[in-house]
Design an enzyme around this catalytic site. Structure first.
Site, PDB file in Angstrom:
ATOM      1  CG  ASP A  86      -2.185   0.858   0.952  1.00 31.09           C
ATOM      2  OD1 ASP A  86      -3.270   0.286   0.745  1.00 31.09           O
ATOM      3  OD2 ASP A  86      -2.071   2.109   0.940  1.00 31.09           O
ATOM      4  CG  ASP A  98       3.192   5.590  -5.628  1.00 29.77           C
ATOM      5  OD1 ASP A  98       2.290   5.119  -6.345  1.00 29.77           O
ATOM      6  OD2 ASP A  98       3.377   6.811  -5.447  1.00 29.77           O
ATOM      7  CB  VAL A  99       0.554   0.899  -7.867  1.00 32.72           C
ATOM      8  CG1 VAL A  99       0.184  -0.119  -6.815  1.00 32.72           C
ATOM      9  CG2 VAL A  99      -0.456   2.050  -7.911  1.00 32.72           C
ATOM     10  CG  ASN A 138      -7.886  -3.541  -4.218  1.00 30.83           C
ATOM     11  OD1 ASN A 138      -9.095  -3.538  -4.409  1.00 30.83           O
ATOM     12  ND2 ASN A 138      -7.314  -2.921  -3.175  1.00 30.83           N
ATOM     13  CB  SER A 195     -15.193   0.745 -11.215  1.00 31.45           C
ATOM     14  OG  SER A 195     -16.376   1.480 -10.995  1.00 31.45           O
ATOM     15  CE1 TYR A 212     -12.178   5.227  -9.216  1.00 32.59           C
ATOM     16  CE2 TYR A 212     -14.093   4.660 -10.544  1.00 32.59           C
ATOM     17  CZ  TYR A 212     -13.264   4.405  -9.468  1.00 32.59           C
ATOM     18  OH  TYR A 212     -13.508   3.313  -8.643  1.00 32.59           O
ATOM     19  CE  LYS A 216     -11.193   1.892 -10.778  1.00 35.96           C
ATOM     20  NZ  LYS A 216     -10.320   0.963 -10.052  1.00 35.96           N
ATOM     21  CB  VAL A 273     -17.401  -1.545  -2.304  1.00 37.60           C
ATOM     22  CG1 VAL A 273     -17.082  -2.578  -1.229  1.00 37.60           C
ATOM     23  CG2 VAL A 273     -17.551  -2.211  -3.660  1.00 37.60           C
ATOM     24  CB  THR A 322     -14.054   0.844   1.035  1.00 38.12           C
ATOM     25  OG1 THR A 322     -14.114   1.776  -0.059  1.00 38.12           O
ATOM     26  CG2 THR A 322     -14.399  -0.547   0.555  1.00 38.12           C
TER      27      THR A 322
HETATM   28  N1  LIG Z   1     -15.537   1.631  -2.956  1.00 34.92           N
HETATM   29  C1  LIG Z   1     -16.204   1.619  -4.099  1.00 34.92           C
HETATM   30  O1  LIG Z   1     -17.380   2.033  -4.154  1.00 34.92           O
HETATM   31  C2  LIG Z   1     -15.573   1.065  -5.353  1.00 34.92           C
HETATM   32  C3  LIG Z   1     -16.417   0.708  -6.418  1.00 34.92           C
HETATM   33  C4  LIG Z   1     -15.854   0.180  -7.570  1.00 34.92           C
HETATM   34  C5  LIG Z   1     -14.481   0.003  -7.658  1.00 34.92           C
HETATM   35  N2  LIG Z   1     -13.694   0.357  -6.616  1.00 34.92           N
HETATM   36  C6  LIG Z   1     -12.252   0.123  -6.745  1.00 34.92           C
HETATM   37  O2  LIG Z   1     -11.861  -0.829  -5.770  1.00 34.92           O
HETATM   38  C7  LIG Z   1     -10.469  -0.670  -5.475  1.00 34.92           C
HETATM   39  C8  LIG Z   1     -10.284  -0.676  -3.956  1.00 34.92           C
HETATM   40  O3  LIG Z   1     -10.866   0.498  -3.410  1.00 34.92           O
HETATM   41  P1  LIG Z   1     -11.577   0.549  -1.981  1.00 34.92           P
HETATM   42  O4  LIG Z   1     -13.016   0.700  -2.219  1.00 34.92           O
HETATM   43  O5  LIG Z   1     -11.093  -0.561  -1.130  1.00 34.92           O
HETATM   44  O6  LIG Z   1     -11.024   1.974  -1.465  1.00 34.92           O
HETATM   45  P2  LIG Z   1      -9.927   2.374  -0.356  1.00 34.92           P
HETATM   46  O7  LIG Z   1      -9.653   3.801  -0.564  1.00 34.92           O
HETATM   47  O8  LIG Z   1     -10.393   1.924   0.986  1.00 34.92           O
HETATM   48  O9  LIG Z   1      -8.680   1.452  -0.745  1.00 34.92           O
HETATM   49  C9  LIG Z   1      -7.777   1.777  -1.771  1.00 34.92           C
HETATM   50  C10 LIG Z   1      -6.381   1.504  -1.248  1.00 34.92           C
HETATM   51  O10 LIG Z   1      -5.431   1.796  -2.289  1.00 34.92           O
HETATM   52  C11 LIG Z   1      -4.337   2.474  -1.691  1.00 34.92           C
HETATM   53  N3  LIG Z   1      -3.613   3.259  -2.711  1.00 34.92           N
HETATM   54  C12 LIG Z   1      -4.035   4.408  -3.298  1.00 34.92           C
HETATM   55  N4  LIG Z   1      -3.097   4.867  -4.148  1.00 34.92           N
HETATM   56  C13 LIG Z   1      -2.065   3.985  -4.091  1.00 34.92           C
HETATM   57  C14 LIG Z   1      -0.809   3.929  -4.747  1.00 34.92           C
HETATM   58  N5  LIG Z   1      -0.421   4.876  -5.615  1.00 34.92           N
HETATM   59  N6  LIG Z   1       0.009   2.872  -4.476  1.00 34.92           N
HETATM   60  C15 LIG Z   1      -0.366   1.907  -3.593  1.00 34.92           C
HETATM   61  N7  LIG Z   1      -1.545   1.935  -2.935  1.00 34.92           N
HETATM   62  C16 LIG Z   1      -2.391   2.952  -3.186  1.00 34.92           C
HETATM   63  C17 LIG Z   1      -4.970   3.333  -0.621  1.00 34.92           C
HETATM   64  O11 LIG Z   1      -4.037   3.782   0.351  1.00 34.92           O
HETATM   65  C18 LIG Z   1      -6.020   2.391  -0.068  1.00 34.92           C
HETATM   66  O12 LIG Z   1      -5.523   1.590   0.987  1.00 34.92           O
HETATM   67  C19 LIG Z   1     -10.042   0.614  -6.168  1.00 34.92           C
HETATM   68  O13 LIG Z   1      -9.363   0.299  -7.361  1.00 34.92           O
HETATM   69  C20 LIG Z   1     -11.367   1.313  -6.468  1.00 34.92           C
HETATM   70  O14 LIG Z   1     -11.271   2.179  -7.575  1.00 34.92           O
HETATM   71  C21 LIG Z   1     -14.204   0.890  -5.467  1.00 34.92           C
END
Ligand SMILES: NC(=O)c1ccc[n+]([C@@H]2O[C@H](COP(=O)([O-])OP(=O)(O)OC[C@H]3O[C@@H](n4cnc5c(N)ncnc54)[C@H](O)[C@@H]3O)[C@@H](O)[C@H]2O)c1
Length: 269
Positions: free
Chosen positions: A37, A75-76, A102, A150, A167, A171, A200, A202
């Site tokens: 992360d 960092d990704v 993810n 997504s 975004y 995606k 979701v 989160t």
């Molecule tokens: N929550 C939603 O409604 C939703 C819906 C569809 C898709 N998504 C996707 O699901 C995935 C997970 O998101 P989530 O809902 O758990 O949100 P979240 O914000 O809780 O988790 C995302 C994680 O990615 C980490 N992150 C961000 N930038 C980063 C980087 N450059 N390098 C490494 N880590 C990094 C963050 O610190 C965080 O821990 C994401 O790709 C998001 O786009 C989320």
């Protein structure tokens, strides 16, 4: 013995939210985890990203299942840092079977956020697969890669701000990467699929900024965010269950597929 005993999964964005749920679900099935992360803020993101404490909590929860975990801040967007983090996991855990790409950000109203959201949500996914593929191919045991997109990667869902457009573009771009990698890696018995969650619960959406943004979309007659099934938001475990199925042998001939985990959202459009 779990369904994934002896396997190792590389998971990005694993400090909290869906990434943590993936780690716990796969660990509960016996897999060991390589977790990454950022553990820092990105200035165009208007809600707090995860912290080192969040990643430490994932480590603790995974270890409580009896699985091993190697966790690193990386960092990704930084291919070299990601590769170093993965190598630390490979050195300790000895193999790599699954990837859950993810990590993501949602700076939806950001007029300056285009580049950041493309860099993290698209280039970051590319880096994640790119660094993992070589060791997986060399191992010669096949594997399974899940790219987290997504519903915004399947339908035209965005507000007219650079962060939100970026975004949706990122995606959708994940689907292109997924389809190409599925073909390139099939001869190595490595499967590649994408999952497409609706909302979701989160910290990405459960925060003051995103709540306000979603309310604004509602009042401005923006896109209908409602699911078909009578549920407003999914839980991270719902997505983790789908990813577990995709990496498991139960899905051994599933590759190149865009799997909505969306309570019927996409079909309703
Ligand atoms: N929550 C939603 O409604 C939703 C819906 C569809 C898709 N998504 C996707 O699901 C995935 C997970 O998101 P989530 O809902 O758990 O949100 P979240 O914000 O809780 O988790 C995302 C994680 O990615 C980490 N992150 C961000 N930038 C980063 C980087 N450059 N390098 C490494 N880590 C990094 C963050 O610190 C965080 O821990 C994401 O790709 C998001 O786009 C989320």
């Amino acid at each position: 013995m779990g369904a994934l005993t002896g396997k190792v999964a590389f998971i990005t964005g694993a400090a909290r939210g869906q990434g943590r749920a993936h780690a716990l679900r796969l660990a509960a099935e016996g897999a060991d985890i390589i977790a990454v992360d950022l553990c820092q803020q990105i200035s165009s993101v208007p809600y707090p990203l995860a912290t080192a404490e969040d990643l430490a909590e994932t480590v603790k929860l995974v270890e409580e299942t009896g699985a091993r975990i190697v966790a690193r801040a990386a960092d990704v967007r930084d291919r070299a840092a990601l590769s170093t983090a993965l190598q630390a996991g490979l050195d300790e855990l000895g193999r790599l079977d699954f990837v859950i790409a993810n990590a993501g950000i949602a700076p939806m109203a950001g007029e300056d956020a285009w580049q950041d959201v493309i860099d993290v949500n698209l280039t970051g996914i590319y880096h994640t697969v790119d660094v993992a593929v070589k060791p997986m191919i060399a191992q010669g045991d096949g594997g399974s890669i899940v790219l987290v997109s997504s519903v915004a990667g399947l339908v035209g869902l965005a507000a007219p701000a650079a962060g939100s457009l970026g975004y949706a573009a990122a995606k959708h771009g994940i689907v292109g990467l997924m389809r190409v990698y599925a073909n390139l890696l099939a001869p190595h018995s490595i499967r590649v699929n994408s999952v497409h969650p609706a909302g979701v619960q989160t910290p990405m959406i459960d925060n003051e900024f995103t709540r306000k943004w979603l309310d604004g979309l509602d009042t401005q007659g923006g896109p209908d965010m409602g699911n078909a099934l009578p549920v407003q938001v999914l839980q991270p475990e719902d997505v983790a269950n789908a990813a577990f199925w995709l990496v498991s042998d139960a899905a051994r001939y599933i590759t190149g597929v865009t799997l909505p985990v969306d309570a019927g959202y996409v079909n309703k459009r």
